[in-house]
Design a protein around this motif. Structure first.
Motif, PDB file in Angstrom:
ATOM      1  N   GLY A  34      43.466 -18.169 -27.967  1.00  0.00           N
ATOM      2  CA  GLY A  34      44.576 -19.104 -27.802  1.00  0.00           C
ATOM      3  C   GLY A  34      44.348 -20.082 -26.658  1.00  0.00           C
ATOM      4  O   GLY A  34      43.231 -20.213 -26.142  1.00  0.00           O
ATOM      5  N   SER A  62      41.694 -28.364 -21.292  1.00  0.00           N
ATOM      6  CA  SER A  62      41.827 -29.276 -22.433  1.00  0.00           C
ATOM      7  C   SER A  62      42.560 -30.547 -22.034  1.00  0.00           C
ATOM      8  O   SER A  62      42.161 -31.649 -22.398  1.00  0.00           O
ATOM      9  CB  SER A  62      42.582 -28.591 -23.584  1.00  0.00           C
ATOM     10  OG  SER A  62      41.755 -27.643 -24.195  1.00  0.00           O
ATOM     11  N   GLN A  85      31.988 -30.321 -22.394  1.00  0.00           N
ATOM     12  CA  GLN A  85      32.580 -31.411 -23.178  1.00  0.00           C
ATOM     13  C   GLN A  85      32.877 -32.671 -22.359  1.00  0.00           C
ATOM     14  O   GLN A  85      33.397 -33.644 -22.890  1.00  0.00           O
ATOM     15  CB  GLN A  85      33.880 -30.924 -23.831  1.00  0.00           C
ATOM     16  CG  GLN A  85      33.696 -29.799 -24.833  1.00  0.00           C
ATOM     17  CD  GLN A  85      32.932 -30.232 -26.061  1.00  0.00           C
ATOM     18  OE1 GLN A  85      33.233 -31.251 -26.669  1.00  0.00           O
ATOM     19  NE2 GLN A  85      31.904 -29.487 -26.409  1.00  0.00           N
ATOM     20  N   LEU A 101      45.154 -44.251 -32.783  1.00  0.00           N
ATOM     21  CA  LEU A 101      45.898 -43.043 -33.148  1.00  0.00           C
ATOM     22  C   LEU A 101      46.431 -43.158 -34.580  1.00  0.00           C
ATOM     23  O   LEU A 101      46.347 -42.213 -35.376  1.00  0.00           O
ATOM     24  CB  LEU A 101      47.061 -42.865 -32.157  1.00  0.00           C
ATOM     25  CG  LEU A 101      47.856 -41.565 -32.228  1.00  0.00           C
ATOM     26  CD1 LEU A 101      46.958 -40.373 -31.961  1.00  0.00           C
ATOM     27  CD2 LEU A 101      48.996 -41.593 -31.206  1.00  0.00           C
ATOM     28  N   ALA A 105      31.653 -30.653 -33.767  1.00  0.00           N
ATOM     29  CA  ALA A 105      31.537 -30.608 -32.304  1.00  0.00           C
ATOM     30  C   ALA A 105      30.599 -29.505 -31.822  1.00  0.00           C
ATOM     31  O   ALA A 105      30.090 -29.549 -30.707  1.00  0.00           O
ATOM     32  CB  ALA A 105      32.923 -30.420 -31.690  1.00  0.00           C
ATOM     33  N   TYR A 112      40.240 -20.572 -34.016  1.00  0.00           N
ATOM     34  CA  TYR A 112      40.319 -19.855 -32.727  1.00  0.00           C
ATOM     35  C   TYR A 112      39.228 -18.801 -32.641  1.00  0.00           C
ATOM     36  O   TYR A 112      38.571 -18.621 -31.612  1.00  0.00           O
ATOM     37  CB  TYR A 112      41.680 -19.178 -32.571  1.00  0.00           C
ATOM     38  CG  TYR A 112      42.810 -20.095 -32.193  1.00  0.00           C
ATOM     39  CD1 TYR A 112      42.710 -20.952 -31.095  1.00  0.00           C
ATOM     40  CD2 TYR A 112      44.005 -20.104 -32.904  1.00  0.00           C
ATOM     41  CE1 TYR A 112      43.752 -21.790 -30.737  1.00  0.00           C
ATOM     42  CE2 TYR A 112      45.048 -20.935 -32.560  1.00  0.00           C
ATOM     43  CZ  TYR A 112      44.922 -21.782 -31.475  1.00  0.00           C
ATOM     44  OH  TYR A 112      45.951 -22.597 -31.130  1.00  0.00           O
ATOM     45  N   SER A 126      39.804 -21.890 -28.062  1.00  0.00           N
ATOM     46  CA  SER A 126      40.925 -22.834 -28.065  1.00  0.00           C
ATOM     47  C   SER A 126      40.604 -24.149 -27.362  1.00  0.00           C
ATOM     48  O   SER A 126      41.459 -25.018 -27.249  1.00  0.00           O
ATOM     49  CB  SER A 126      42.121 -22.182 -27.377  1.00  0.00           C
ATOM     50  OG  SER A 126      41.740 -21.788 -26.078  1.00  0.00           O
ATOM     51  N   ASP A 127      39.367 -24.291 -26.888  1.00  0.00           N
ATOM     52  CA  ASP A 127      39.057 -25.486 -26.104  1.00  0.00           C
ATOM     53  C   ASP A 127      38.976 -26.750 -26.950  1.00  0.00           C
ATOM     54  O   ASP A 127      38.600 -26.705 -28.111  1.00  0.00           O
ATOM     55  CB  ASP A 127      37.716 -25.300 -25.388  1.00  0.00           C
ATOM     56  CG  ASP A 127      37.783 -24.164 -24.418  1.00  0.00           C
ATOM     57  OD1 ASP A 127      38.516 -24.280 -23.437  1.00  0.00           O
ATOM     58  OD2 ASP A 127      37.132 -23.146 -24.677  1.00  0.00           O
ATOM     59  N   LEU A 128      39.309 -27.868 -26.294  1.00  0.00           N
ATOM     60  CA  LEU A 128      39.130 -29.169 -26.923  1.00  0.00           C
ATOM     61  C   LEU A 128      37.627 -29.467 -26.980  1.00  0.00           C
ATOM     62  O   LEU A 128      36.927 -29.263 -25.992  1.00  0.00           O
ATOM     63  CB  LEU A 128      39.847 -30.229 -26.090  1.00  0.00           C
ATOM     64  CG  LEU A 128      39.857 -31.651 -26.606  1.00  0.00           C
ATOM     65  CD1 LEU A 128      40.717 -31.751 -27.865  1.00  0.00           C
ATOM     66  CD2 LEU A 128      40.417 -32.598 -25.556  1.00  0.00           C
ATOM     67  N   ARG A 129      37.160 -29.921 -28.130  1.00  0.00           N
ATOM     68  CA  ARG A 129      35.721 -30.198 -28.280  1.00  0.00           C
ATOM     69  C   ARG A 129      35.495 -31.592 -28.851  1.00  0.00           C
ATOM     70  O   ARG A 129      36.275 -32.049 -29.676  1.00  0.00           O
ATOM     71  CB  ARG A 129      35.077 -29.167 -29.224  1.00  0.00           C
ATOM     72  CG  ARG A 129      34.999 -27.784 -28.644  1.00  0.00           C
ATOM     73  CD  ARG A 129      34.667 -26.774 -29.722  1.00  0.00           C
ATOM     74  NE  ARG A 129      34.701 -25.426 -29.198  1.00  0.00           N
ATOM     75  CZ  ARG A 129      33.668 -24.803 -28.664  1.00  0.00           C
ATOM     76  NH1 ARG A 129      32.498 -25.397 -28.620  1.00  0.00           N
ATOM     77  NH2 ARG A 129      33.772 -23.577 -28.203  1.00  0.00           N
ATOM     78  N   TYR A 130      34.426 -32.209 -28.413  1.00  0.00           N
ATOM     79  CA  TYR A 130      34.060 -33.534 -28.912  1.00  0.00           C
ATOM     80  C   TYR A 130      32.684 -33.458 -29.572  1.00  0.00           C
ATOM     81  O   TYR A 130      31.812 -32.714 -29.124  1.00  0.00           O
ATOM     82  CB  TYR A 130      33.985 -34.543 -27.763  1.00  0.00           C
ATOM     83  CG  TYR A 130      35.315 -34.845 -27.117  1.00  0.00           C
ATOM     84  CD1 TYR A 130      36.088 -35.919 -27.540  1.00  0.00           C
ATOM     85  CD2 TYR A 130      35.806 -34.051 -26.083  1.00  0.00           C
ATOM     86  CE1 TYR A 130      37.308 -36.195 -26.942  1.00  0.00           C
ATOM     87  CE2 TYR A 130      37.027 -34.323 -25.487  1.00  0.00           C
ATOM     88  CZ  TYR A 130      37.769 -35.400 -25.918  1.00  0.00           C
ATOM     89  OH  TYR A 130      38.984 -35.666 -25.331  1.00  0.00           O
ATOM     90  N   VAL A 188      35.955 -39.130 -31.900  1.00  0.00           N
ATOM     91  CA  VAL A 188      36.796 -40.110 -31.207  1.00  0.00           C
ATOM     92  C   VAL A 188      37.880 -39.479 -30.334  1.00  0.00           C
ATOM     93  O   VAL A 188      38.043 -39.850 -29.168  1.00  0.00           O
ATOM     94  CB  VAL A 188      37.446 -41.072 -32.233  1.00  0.00           C
ATOM     95  CG1 VAL A 188      38.296 -42.117 -31.518  1.00  0.00           C
ATOM     96  CG2 VAL A 188      36.370 -41.759 -33.052  1.00  0.00           C
ATOM     97  N   ASP A 237      44.511 -26.059 -31.953  1.00  0.00           N
ATOM     98  CA  ASP A 237      45.923 -26.378 -31.691  1.00  0.00           C
ATOM     99  C   ASP A 237      46.377 -27.626 -32.462  1.00  0.00           C
ATOM    100  O   ASP A 237      47.568 -27.838 -32.665  1.00  0.00           O
ATOM    101  CB  ASP A 237      46.159 -26.651 -30.198  1.00  0.00           C
ATOM    102  CG  ASP A 237      45.774 -25.471 -29.336  1.00  0.00           C
ATOM    103  OD1 ASP A 237      45.806 -24.345 -29.850  1.00  0.00           O
ATOM    104  OD2 ASP A 237      45.438 -25.682 -28.161  1.00  0.00           O
ATOM    105  N   ASN A 238      45.422 -28.477 -32.865  1.00  0.00           N
ATOM    106  CA  ASN A 238      45.763 -29.773 -33.496  1.00  0.00           C
ATOM    107  C   ASN A 238      46.212 -29.678 -34.945  1.00  0.00           C
ATOM    108  O   ASN A 238      46.717 -30.651 -35.494  1.00  0.00           O
ATOM    109  CB  ASN A 238      44.535 -30.701 -33.498  1.00  0.00           C
ATOM    110  CG  ASN A 238      44.230 -31.238 -32.130  1.00  0.00           C
ATOM    111  OD1 ASN A 238      44.958 -30.957 -31.198  1.00  0.00           O
ATOM    112  ND2 ASN A 238      43.170 -31.995 -32.011  1.00  0.00           N
ATOM    113  N   HIS A 297      49.826 -30.644 -35.642  1.00  0.00           N
ATOM    114  CA  HIS A 297      50.154 -31.949 -35.053  1.00  0.00           C
ATOM    115  C   HIS A 297      49.594 -33.063 -35.935  1.00  0.00           C
ATOM    116  O   HIS A 297      50.286 -34.039 -36.248  1.00  0.00           O
ATOM    117  CB  HIS A 297      49.574 -32.048 -33.640  1.00  0.00           C
ATOM    118  CG  HIS A 297      49.851 -33.354 -32.968  1.00  0.00           C
ATOM    119  ND1 HIS A 297      51.019 -33.594 -32.289  1.00  0.00           N
ATOM    120  CD2 HIS A 297      49.135 -34.497 -32.915  1.00  0.00           C
ATOM    121  CE1 HIS A 297      51.011 -34.841 -31.834  1.00  0.00           C
ATOM    122  NE2 HIS A 297      49.862 -35.400 -32.189  1.00  0.00           N
TER     123      HIS A 297
END
Lengths: 403, 295
Positions: free
Chosen positions: A52, A236, A269, B13, B50, B113, B118-122, B213, B219-220, B223
């Motif tokens: 999470g 994040s 990242q 967006l 990513a 997950y 849960s990390d944001l990745r690019y 981008v 988590d997205n 959304h």
């Protein structure tokens, strides 16, 4: 008289025999039920988010805790008893925290390490106080519960952040943080820190922790002329802010953030935001970059070296927090005793508890870490993605590195 | 300056919402089901992109597009196809289908997950990332330009497949009346597999672009799909232009209002807009002309 004596003699031997049998039975019973004596392991609980939103921080912190527990067990344990770590994963869902903590308490743990955040730790304050078992969490906010202790660095670290911004020519200190108690807490520590550095506070923006785009907020910082930004929140949200700064051409500005955001995943990242993103780190994380004359070196080097020698991935702040938490519990078990009450008494005794991250003192006078914890134990560094290593940008005592 | 910059930000967006909306509208037109799993497929594809840092970006994109088709078929097998064999009445199928896609989206989020944390990745950009100055302190990124180009490409491709190809005619025939289509010689089940294969390719493409981008995290999932759904309601799902214009309106609203009043106010503004459209033009700003003439 004789008869009585004879009877007494027979009755005495039988009584002694009976007493011995009863004693052995009771001893066996005591051992079987996990009593405090003998070679049974001492149970210590750990409650972290291993998945999470907080999963990355929780996993790294637990790695550090395990390293500390393995180390003490490898050296023979405490008074001949091994330390047994019982781990619970609350999956970043705070509604699970209390029930999991109760499971640990029912299993007879003498202390609980974790959770890794204030919002999760505060939920446990009443539970731990009611059970009279100490909790050593990673809460960034000052813990409120009588049995709650935190290993997160607070005010001294922010002093260093304000000094760093000033050293880079900032005319004000802007900040962004997750709205609510976390944002208010950030203001409470940043304001005095900025005042000490003779730096006025600039634009301050609270944001939704789950926001996937913070470009509008960063646009506001840009139009307000912010050149030094402190970003609270998680790894994040830091990435979202840093990437927005790149998109808006703010690559000559200074972005600072808290130590726990320097997770391996966040560093991986950062990409084009790496050159202007600065992490306040405990010196143990950048032990190799600290000068030979630094007094912190003697304390941090042994742990940094043993971590490296264990062949583990690069040490992170959360690893250091986890290890330090384990060291605090181990020292309390050694110096106070092997029960929850003894651990609590030791923590509240006012004794200094050294760890590679900070020297803690949870006595009534200090109620936390020692007041000189900031400049002496922290440095600002930025991540170089090419070399996959940190570069020191500001250690609070010397002139900043170029860049 | 700030307002202009917010508008430029909003285009990027909005383009993302438009892309996801295009995928959702595609499957909506063919299967008559609002498939919430689209958000999950997009995010999972983005997470794979990513995490493929060892591959050249162009090769990664090609591989993802190739994997997209079977992934889409798998989604069909797990959700709609499975339900077709179990529903007793058509009404049950519709409600059950939507609920299954919500469950599938949640399952895909959980898988994200589990596999990636849960990390944001690019992802590394196929087109080298750069920030371009438009003058007056306004900037635009190559990522935003890439998103807009992707919307144009996705829109033209969807229009061609659905409106101009034999496959599109067959897909629409099955969508309108499966029994008649079957009697006319159209292989109904094959068409459904094809539709989902195309959906998979489109979602994997969107996932890769999103990872390049704006970054992706499990988590997205909701959304992204909620933003696209708002766009679909505003623009309408009958015509290709609907989700594109709708998505852009949602993105611009979010960006401009967020810059002044925060994320919560922006969400309220978006919901208000959706409500007004539902009251004034229930089929969206771009309803199907044929339907209007008949209805």
């Amino acid at each position: 008289m004789r008869l009585v004596q004879r009877r007494g003699g027979h009755g005495g031997r039988a009584g002694v025999l009976l007493s011995l049998m009863l004693g052995v039975a009771m001893l066996g019973s005591a051992c079987g039920s996990g009593g405090a004596s003998g070679g049974d392991p001492i149970k210590v609980g750990a409650i972290f988010a291993l998945s999470g939103v907080y999963g990355a921080i929780g996993t790294e912190t637990l790695d550090g805790v395990k390293f500390g527990i393995d180390e003490i067990n490898a050296s023979g344990g405490i008074g001949g008893r091994k330390v047994e770590l019982e781990v619970k994963d609350y999956r970043s869902d705070q509604s699970h925290v209390v029930s999991l903590a109760n499971e640990l308490l029912q299993d007879g743990v003498v202390a609980v390490i974790g959770p890794e955040t204030s919002t999760s730790a505060v939920v446990l304050d009443p539970t731990m106080a009611s059970a009279k078992v100490p909790m050593i969490s990673g809460a960034g906010l000052d813990p409120k519960g009588e049995y709650s202790f935190s290993v997160q660095p607070l005010s001294g670290y922010f002093d260093l952040a304000a000094q760093f911004a000033k050293s880079r020519g900032a005319t004000s200190l802007c900040d962004m943080g997750i709205s609510g108690a976390s944002f208010e807490s950030l203001q409470k520590v940043l304001e005095p820190a900025a005042a000490k550095a003779d730096l006025p506070m600039g634009t301050r923006i609270p944001f939704d922790g789950a926001a996937t785009s913070l470009t509008p907020q960063v646009t506001q910082l840009k139009s307000d002329g912010c050149t030094a930004v402190f970003a609270g929140g998680t790894g994040s949200s830091l990435l979202v802010i840093a990437r927005a700064m790149v998109d808006l051409g703010m690559t000559d500005e200074v972005l600072m953030t808290q130590p726990t955001n320097a997770t391996a995943a966040t560093l991986d990242q950062l990409g084009p935001a790496a050159p202007f993103t600065n992490f306040g780190l405990p010196k143990v994380v950048v032990a190799d970059l600290i000068s030979q004359s630094d007094p912190a070196r003697a304390v941090i080097t042994p742990f940094a070296t043993s971590w490296k020698n264990a062949g583990k991935s690069a040490l992170t702040t959360n690893n250091a927090i986890g290890y330090s938490s384990a060291r605090i519990v181990v020292q309390a078990l050694q110096g106070g005793g092997q029960t929850a009450a003894a651990v609590y008494s030791f923590l509240r005794s006012g004794k200094d508890i050294p760890t590679p991250m900070l020297t803690y003192n949870f006595g009534k006078t200090h109620n936390g870490t020692l007041p000189d914890r900031g400049n002496g134990w922290f440095a600002f560094s930025r991540w170089n993605p090419t070399t996959k290593a940190f570069e020191l940008t500001f250690d609070g005592t010397t002139t900043p590195a170029g860049g | 300056m700030r307002e202009l910059q917010s508008l430029v930000n909003g285009v990027g967006l909005g383009a993302l919402y438009a892309l996801v909306g295009l995928a959702a509208a595609f499957v909506l037109r063919v299967t008559k089901i609002m498939n919430f799993a689209v958000g999950g497929i997009v995010v999972l594809a983005g997470l794979f992109a990513a995490s493929s840092s060892g591959l050249p970006p162009a090769l990664r994109l090609i591989l993802l597009l190739l994997v997209g088709a079977p992934a889409g078929v798998l989604v069909h097998l797990v959700s709609t196809r499975w339900l077709e064999g179990r529903s007793q009445r058509p009404q049950e199928h519709d409600l059950g289908g939507v609920l299954v896609t919500v469950a599938l989206a949640t399952a895909l989020q959980g898988l994200g997950y589990l596999l990636f944390g849960s990390d944001l990745r690019y992802a590394t950009s196929v087109v080298p990332a750069a920030t371009l100055s438009l003058g007056g302190g306004i900037t635009v990124t190559t990522g935003t330009i890439l998103l807009v180009a992707a919307v144009a490409l996705g829109g033209v491709a969807s229009w061609f497949v659905l409106e101009r190809s034999g496959l599109g005619r067959a897909l629409r025939a099955v969508s309108d009346d499966a029994t008649t289509a079957r009697l006319s010689g159209v292989r109904v089940s094959t068409m459904a597999y094809l539709a989902y294969a195309l959906l998979g390719v489109l979602c994997f493409f969107v996932g890769d672009v999103a990872a390049e981008v704006v970054g992706v995290t499990p988590d997205n999932v909701f959304h992204i799909i909620v933003g696209a759904l708002f766009g679909l309601v505003i623009g309408g799902g009958d015509r290709i232009v609907g989700p594109i214009v709708g998505g852009l309106i949602v993105g611009l609203t979010e960006s401009v209002v967020n810059a002044r009043g925060g994320q919560f106010t922006a969400t309220v503004a978006q919901l208000g807009l959706v409500l007004v459209i539902l009251l004034v033009a229930p089929r969206g700003l771009f309803p199907d002309r044929t339907s209007r003439a008949v209805g």
